[in-house]
Motif scaffolding. Sequence first.
Motif, PDB file in Angstrom:
ATOM      1  N   CYS A 184       6.568 -21.075 -48.027  1.00  0.00           N
ATOM      2  CA  CYS A 184       5.371 -20.337 -47.323  1.00  0.00           C
ATOM      3  C   CYS A 184       5.426 -19.078 -47.064  1.00  0.00           C
ATOM      4  CB  CYS A 184       5.304 -21.003 -45.855  1.00  0.00           C
ATOM      5  SG  CYS A 184       3.614 -20.714 -45.114  1.00  0.00           S
ATOM      6  N   TYR A 241       4.540 -22.152 -38.926  1.00  0.00           N
ATOM      7  CA  TYR A 241       3.869 -20.826 -38.698  1.00  0.00           C
ATOM      8  C   TYR A 241       3.027 -20.394 -37.905  1.00  0.00           C
ATOM      9  CZ  TYR A 241       6.276 -19.048 -43.183  1.00  0.00           C
ATOM     10  OH  TYR A 241       7.408 -18.785 -44.067  1.00  0.00           O
ATOM     11  N   TRP A 242       1.976 -21.233 -37.803  1.00  0.00           N
ATOM     12  CA  TRP A 242       0.747 -20.948 -37.066  1.00  0.00           C
ATOM     13  C   TRP A 242       1.071 -20.760 -35.509  1.00  0.00           C
ATOM     14  CZ3 TRP A 242      -3.670 -18.864 -38.132  1.00  0.00           C
ATOM     15  CH2 TRP A 242      -4.003 -19.030 -39.446  1.00  0.00           C
ATOM     16  N   LYS A 302       9.771 -13.084 -34.982  1.00  0.00           N
ATOM     17  CA  LYS A 302       8.334 -12.622 -34.618  1.00  0.00           C
ATOM     18  C   LYS A 302       8.592 -11.276 -33.851  1.00  0.00           C
ATOM     19  CE  LYS A 302       4.074 -13.109 -32.588  1.00  0.00           C
ATOM     20  NZ  LYS A 302       3.070 -14.204 -31.639  1.00  0.00           N
ATOM     21  N   ASN A 354       3.420 -25.450 -42.420  1.00  0.00           N
ATOM     22  CA  ASN A 354       2.539 -24.756 -42.145  1.00  0.00           C
ATOM     23  C   ASN A 354       2.165 -24.779 -40.636  1.00  0.00           C
ATOM     24  OD1 ASN A 354      -0.309 -23.596 -42.930  1.00  0.00           O
ATOM     25  ND2 ASN A 354      -1.198 -25.197 -41.677  1.00  0.00           N
ATOM     26  N   MET A 361      12.170 -18.617 -34.561  1.00  0.00           N
ATOM     27  CA  MET A 361      10.823 -17.922 -34.732  1.00  0.00           C
ATOM     28  C   MET A 361      10.474 -16.880 -33.737  1.00  0.00           C
ATOM     29  SD  MET A 361       9.980 -19.421 -37.685  1.00  0.00           S
ATOM     30  CE  MET A 361       8.056 -18.831 -37.776  1.00  0.00           C
ATOM     31  N   ASN A 367       3.630 -19.873 -34.087  1.00  0.00           N
ATOM     32  CA  ASN A 367       4.257 -19.063 -33.835  1.00  0.00           C
ATOM     33  C   ASN A 367       4.055 -17.661 -34.098  1.00  0.00           C
ATOM     34  OD1 ASN A 367       7.505 -20.160 -32.741  1.00  0.00           O
ATOM     35  ND2 ASN A 367       6.853 -21.375 -34.645  1.00  0.00           N
ATOM     36  N   GLY A 408       3.783 -15.728 -45.184  1.00  0.00           N
ATOM     37  CA  GLY A 408       2.796 -15.598 -44.003  1.00  0.00           C
ATOM     38  C   GLY A 408       2.929 -14.161 -43.630  1.00  0.00           C
ATOM     39  N   ILE A 443       2.207 -16.484 -36.891  1.00  0.00           N
ATOM     40  CA  ILE A 443       2.378 -16.138 -38.156  1.00  0.00           C
ATOM     41  C   ILE A 443       1.393 -16.600 -39.038  1.00  0.00           C
ATOM     42  CG2 ILE A 443       3.855 -15.830 -40.265  1.00  0.00           C
ATOM     43  CD1 ILE A 443       4.890 -14.339 -37.679  1.00  0.00           C
ATOM     44  N   GLU A 444       0.608 -16.090 -39.552  1.00  0.00           N
ATOM     45  CA  GLU A 444      -0.679 -16.523 -40.417  1.00  0.00           C
ATOM     46  C   GLU A 444      -0.111 -16.849 -42.008  1.00  0.00           C
ATOM     47  OE1 GLU A 444      -5.150 -15.191 -42.133  1.00  0.00           O
ATOM     48  OE2 GLU A 444      -3.957 -13.929 -41.184  1.00  0.00           O
ATOM     49  N   PRO A 445      -0.311 -17.942 -42.400  1.00  0.00           N
ATOM     50  CA  PRO A 445       0.202 -18.368 -43.657  1.00  0.00           C
ATOM     51  C   PRO A 445      -0.885 -17.848 -44.827  1.00  0.00           C
ATOM     52  CG  PRO A 445       0.093 -20.253 -42.349  1.00  0.00           C
ATOM     53  CD  PRO A 445      -0.380 -19.288 -41.573  1.00  0.00           C
ATOM     54  N   LYS A 454       2.645 -11.551 -40.244  1.00  0.00           N
ATOM     55  CA  LYS A 454       2.497 -11.402 -38.713  1.00  0.00           C
ATOM     56  C   LYS A 454       1.352 -10.973 -38.371  1.00  0.00           C
ATOM     57  CE  LYS A 454       4.985  -9.256 -34.818  1.00  0.00           C
ATOM     58  NZ  LYS A 454       6.083  -8.548 -34.310  1.00  0.00           N
TER      59      LYS A 454
END
Length: 202
Positions: free
Chosen positions: A195, A155-156, A113, A152, A109, A158, A197, A160-162, A199
């Motif tokens: 998912c 993502y958060w 990113k 979920n 991750m 790291n 997402g 990353i917005e889902p 960045k």
Amino acid sequence: MYLKESSLNVGIRTAQARHISQYFKDKQVRILELGSGNGKWSVSFKRLGYYNLIAVDRDGSSRGVYEQNGIDFKIVDLEIDKIPYDDSSFDAIVGFDVIEHIHDCSHLMKEVKRVLKDDGILILETPDIDLTGDSFWNDSTHVTPYDTDSLNTLYWKNGIEPLALHHFNVRPPFGLLRLWKMFPSLLYTGDSIICIGRKAEC
């Protein structure tokens, strides 16, 4: 070396790729596929007109598929290797049935990113342990199960917005009857979760 698949599987995957691509409609976007395996997803995006495709996997046995389809391919072990591209190189990164094979996704991750552009799209799909149950472990290479909450959270934590998180793939009866052609929502009735997402801008 051609990718050999049934017309049914090709049809379903192409339809799924078409729905996923709503998040990156511009055919000029640069897409990275993680853990690309035999190339079936990269080839599906190529069929839809995306041409700036790069695939990475730790197994190079399907290199010929990528060469045949004009897709760049590199051998990368996602658990330990650096993704061999500059920062902010990709508009979209996708990975199908990958993260469940990785013991700890923190390195992956961090790399995702790094190479994903600000406002870039990340799409990961994995079996939903809540639906697969013990059958998840029938694949001896599965090491890390996910459910909707843990995906979920991945993502958060790291950055990353889902944007969307739902079930994925087609239940066998719907697939065989090709009902997904009339009812595209059936593409999201399987025992996997996906998912999508974005960045956040730095």
